[in-house]
Structure formats: structure tokens, C-alpha cells
Design an enzyme around this catalytic site. Structure first.
Site, PDB file in Angstrom:
ATOM      1  N   SER A 102       1.001  -0.959  -0.422  1.00 62.87           N
ATOM      2  CA  SER A 102      -0.179   0.054   0.059  1.00 62.87           C
ATOM      3  C   SER A 102       1.150   1.189   0.061  1.00 62.87           C
ATOM      4  CB  SER A 102      -1.258  -0.221   1.265  1.00 62.87           C
ATOM      5  OG  SER A 102      -1.837   0.886   1.287  1.00 62.87           O
ATOM      6  N   ASP A 241      -2.349   6.439  -3.633  1.00 66.06           N
ATOM      7  CA  ASP A 241      -1.739   5.609  -3.066  1.00 66.06           C
ATOM      8  C   ASP A 241      -0.968   4.896  -3.991  1.00 66.06           C
ATOM      9  OD1 ASP A 241      -3.610   3.923  -2.362  1.00 66.06           O
ATOM     10  OD2 ASP A 241      -2.883   3.229  -0.009  1.00 66.06           O
ATOM     11  N   ASP A 243      -1.209   1.630  -4.339  1.00 63.97           N
ATOM     12  CA  ASP A 243      -2.424   0.579  -4.532  1.00 63.97           C
ATOM     13  C   ASP A 243      -2.843   1.098  -4.421  1.00 63.97           C
ATOM     14  OD1 ASP A 243      -3.087   0.584  -1.982  1.00 63.97           O
ATOM     15  OD2 ASP A 243      -3.388  -1.004  -1.582  1.00 63.97           O
ATOM     16  N   ASP A 245      -6.106   1.998  -3.086  1.00 66.52           N
ATOM     17  CA  ASP A 245      -7.770   2.190  -2.127  1.00 66.52           C
ATOM     18  C   ASP A 245      -7.068   3.326  -1.285  1.00 66.52           C
ATOM     19  OD1 ASP A 245      -5.091   1.698  -0.416  1.00 66.52           O
ATOM     20  OD2 ASP A 245      -5.889  -0.595   0.614  1.00 66.52           O
TER      21      ASP A 245
END
Length: 448
Positions: A102, A241, A243, A245
Site C-alpha cells: 500500500s 496511494d 495500491d 485504495d
């Protein structure tokens, strides 16, 4: 419930080559997950990843383990976490696996799972995988080994899904938007979504090289997006960000708009258009200003533990749809089963077009309380520094001083070796003073 050995609040995460994030462990993790999931439906699992250089290695290790357990694998390549949740459901797969850490630096990585319905795995399934990890690894007979195929149209499918969440009668034509993809998994997705809906876009953070993910760009480092919005006189900026999400926004004057404010905008628009189901779920970190603003609109508000999985659990329990965290995780279960930065951004754009207002104007009605967050890093160990009496005394001292005009939250991060000290107060000075005081006490004990 049994204590989890490997899974944290957002899967398994750590520094590459250490702890659980190494080829040997990840191969066995793939096998263990495959054994738990085997024999159901399609017997197929999807694997996607962000743009970290270690993703290649971990993808191969997972593929080997799953194949040894007899599970077929669909390789998605670099894809946002919410895209993997969506595609897992649409492909009728047993599970989706995301290789990502992430918002963490490139030298970290992690593994997280989605169930067949696109939600994060239930605790019982994670515990079953952990129990399987304790057993010796074996291999099915050669004629039962899983096969791997690459899914080449994954990006296109997800781009169309994102566009489908935006009202067909609206258009972004005439809007100028900065899109910061953090050199992460949305680099080939977010710009296409916004431009195909009509926006003029300025791209930053769209040239991943394996080690620049989240580095001075994206939702955790807003300066680049702010500067680009001001330089190009854009209507707003999207900062995702690594990833995809999470999302943070920037208004046309360069002000950062966080997850709490995004949730307020989305909830108010849903209320005005008769689409709000119940109330809103935030977390212990959600700003008191959000709670007050929603109360003024007559919208119920509830707090969960920190972590989007806990927000999800409370949303399901209450039958509500909208929730999230101030860090930029925003959930709207009426559109997708997990936090999705691109979709959340499109919902804010929808509210802007519905009201014909700027992003800054949409924030009228919500006043944030000053909030100070201090992170204290510690060496991973079994000691619960948050329970030390000296720390508890410092927290009590701050709470008594703040009274009803502020809050103190002290917790261990579920994804990094950090103790997070948060103080919310009516004044910046009080928030700074008491967060520094508590952090100093924690540091003295945790670091020495």
C-alpha cells in the site's frame, strides 16, 4: 478467537527478505491458501500486484505454491487493490490475492486476500490458512497441478467499471484535473478513466521503476500534487496511494482535502439525492468535525477500530454503505466492496457537478478540529508500550486538560512497527503540546 500469527489488519506485511516476506514463506503461503480454498467452484485464484520490484519475485512464489495445491492462477499484473477485488468477483474466482504494501516504501511488501465476493477474507479463513502453514507442504499429483494464465484485458475491464460508477448524464469536459498515481498500481488506470470521461489531465507519479512507489508523490506525500494544481491552475487534484485504495484531494487553491472531508461530501450528496442508506462509519481517528457536521445533517455516525476492515465490519453490521478513514480509505458499498480511490474521487466530482460548486465550496458545513498525529517507531517485540503505566498517566493528564473539547488516541499500527499518538483539540497549540508530551513519554520507554 485465536491469536493470528501472521495476518495483521491488512494482510501480511513486512520488509522484503525478512520476516514473512520472502520466497520460501510466500510459496508456502500460496500452498496453504490453495489447500484451504481448493475444491470450490472454479478452483481459480487471481493474483495482482503494485509496481514494487519485489512483486515479480513474490508473484512467482505465490504461483508456485498455489499450483502445488492444485489451484489455477490468473495473473493480472500491476493492478489497483480495488480492481483485484472487483475482478475476483466478476471472474467467479475462489479468491483474489494482492501483492502490495500500500502506502509503505518500496522495500516493504505484503500479501492480502479477497474472498469470492470481493470482500477481505473472514477471520476464520485467515486462521485456517495460518493453521495450514504449520503443516508440512506437499504437492498434488502432476495431472492435478494448477495452471497459470495471464489475463490481458484486466486493465480495460476495470477502467470501464470505474467509468460506469459515474452518472452517464454528466461529463468532465471543461475540467482540468491533476492525477498523482504515486508511481503505483493506478499509473495506467486513473489517467485513462478521467480523460475518457472528458477531463483535461496533468499526470504526475505515472512512471514506476520498481523503487519509486510512494516516493515524494501520492496520497502520503501531497506536496507534488499541491504544486501541480497551483502551477497548472487546475480545478482539483487527485492523489492516490501505491495500491490505489486511498485518495486525498487538492482544491483549486492548493488546500489538501482528506478522507474525512471526502466522506462528508459523498454522504451529503447521497442524502440530497435520496441515495443514503442509514448513516456513516468512521474510526477512532475520524475528526470530531466530521461527526458534528453529519449530526447537523441528521446523518447517524458510528466509530469503529482503526483499519478499513473494521469499518467494513461495522457497515455490514448496520446495513450502511458509506464509511472510511481520514487517511483516504473511503468505502461506498453501493458501488464496490472495498476502498477505492478512483471511485471515491469520481463520487466527489459527481457532487461538484450536481451542485455546480468548487471542491472548496463543497466543504462548507464541516469544520475540522486541529488534530496532531505523532508516530513513534519501535523495534518489533511482544511488549505493549501503550499499556505502560507511565504512558497511561500521560494520556490521563492530557484528557483531563482537554476535557470535552478534545480527544486522545494511542494505538499500535496494524501495518508498521509504529505507535501512533493522536490528539485532537480546539486549538493547534493544545494538539501540538499534548501529542508531543505523550509521544515523548512513549519514546523514552520504547526507544530508551
Amino acid at each position: 478467537m485465536s491469536e493470528r500469527k501472521y495476518f495483521g489488519t491488512d494482510g501480511i506485511r513486512g520488509k522484503v527478505g525478512h520476516s514473512a516476506i520472502n520466497p520460501e514463506f510466500v510459496t508456502k503461503l500460496g500452498w496453504a491458501a490453495g489447500k484451504v480454498l481448493a475444491g470450490k467452484g472454479t478452483n481459480k485464484v487471481l493474483i495482482g500486484k503494485d509496481t514494487r520490484i519485489s512483486g515479480y519475485m513474490l508473484e512467482s512464489a505465490l504461483e508456485a505454491g498455489l499450483s502445488a495445491a492444485g489451484i489455477n492462477v490468473g495473473l493480472l499484473g500491476p493492478m489497483p487493490t480495488p480492481a483485484i477485488a472487483y475482478l475476483t468477483k466478476t471472474f467467479r474466482s475462489e479468491a483474489g490475492i494482492v501483492i502490495s504494501a500500500s502506502h509503505n516504501p518500496y522495500y516493504d511488501n505484503g500479501i492480502k486476500f479477497f474472498s469470492a465476493n470481493g470482500y477481505k477474507l473472514d477471520d476464520e479463513v485467515e486462521l485456517a490458512i495460518e493453521a495450514m502453514l504449520e503443516l508440512p507442504m506437499d504437492c498434488v499429483e502432476s495431472d492435478k497441478l494448477g495452471k497459470a494464465t495471464r489475463i490481458n484485458d484486466a486493465a480495460g475491464r476495470y477502467i470501464e467499471f470505474c467509468k460506469g460508477t459515474f452518472p452517464s448524464e454528466l461529463s468532465l469536459t471543461g475540467m482540468k484535473i491533476v492525477v498523482d498515481c504515486a508511481h503505483g498500481a493506478t499509473y495506467h488506470i486513473a489517467p485513462s478513466v478521467l480523460s475518457e470521461l472528458g477531463a483535461e489531465i496533468i499526470e504526475i507519479g505515472t512512471k514506476p521503476n520498481g523503487i519509486n512507489i510512494n516516493h515524494q508523490v501520492g496520497a502520503t506525500s501531497m506536496r507534488a500534487c499541491v504544486e501541480a494544481v497551483l502551477e497548472h491552475k487546475a480545478d482539483l487534484g487527485f492523489a492516490l496511494d501505491g495500491d490505489g485504495d486511498r485518495i486525498m484531494l487538492v482544491d483549486h487553491e492548493g488546500n489538501v482535502v482528506d478522507g474525512d472531508q471526502i466522506i462528508f461530501i459523498i454522504a451529503r450528496d447521497a442524502l440530497k439525492n435520496g441515495r443514503l442508506s442509514g448513516g456513516v462509519v468512521g474510526t477512532q481517528m475520524s475528526n470530531l468535525g466530521l461527526e458534528i457536521a453529519l449530526d447537523n445533517l441528521g446523518i447517524p455516525f458510528a466509530r469503529s477500530k482503526v483499519g478499513d476492515r473494521y469499518v467494513m465490519e461495522l457497515l455490514k453490521e448496520k446495513g450502511w454503505h458509506i464509511g472510511g478513514e481520514n487517511s483516504g480509505h473511503v468505502l461506498n458499498l453501493s458501488t464496490i466492496s472495498t476502498g477505492d480511490g478512483i471511485v471515491a474521487g469520481l463520487q466527489v466530482l459527481t457532487a461538484m457537478l450536481h451542485t455546480e460548486k468548487s471542491l472548496k465550496s463543497l466543504l462548507s458545513g464541516m469544520t475540522k478540529f486541529p488534530q496532531k498525529l505523532v508516530n513513534v517507531r519501535y523495534e518489533p517485540c511482544a511488549i505493549d508500550y501503550c499499556a505502560d503505566q507511565r504512558v497511561l498517566d500521560a494520556v490521563t493528564e492530557a484528557e483531563q486538560a482537554l476535557g470535552d473539547t478534545g480527544r486522545v488516541l494511542l494505538r499500535k499500527s496494524g501495518t508498521e512497527p509504529l505507535i501512533r499518538v493522536m490528539v485532537e483539540a480546539q486549538s493547534v497549540d493544545d494538539a501540538d503540546k499534548w501529542s508531543a508530551h505523550i509521544a515523548q513519554v512513549v519514546t523514552k520507554i520504547a526507544v530508551g
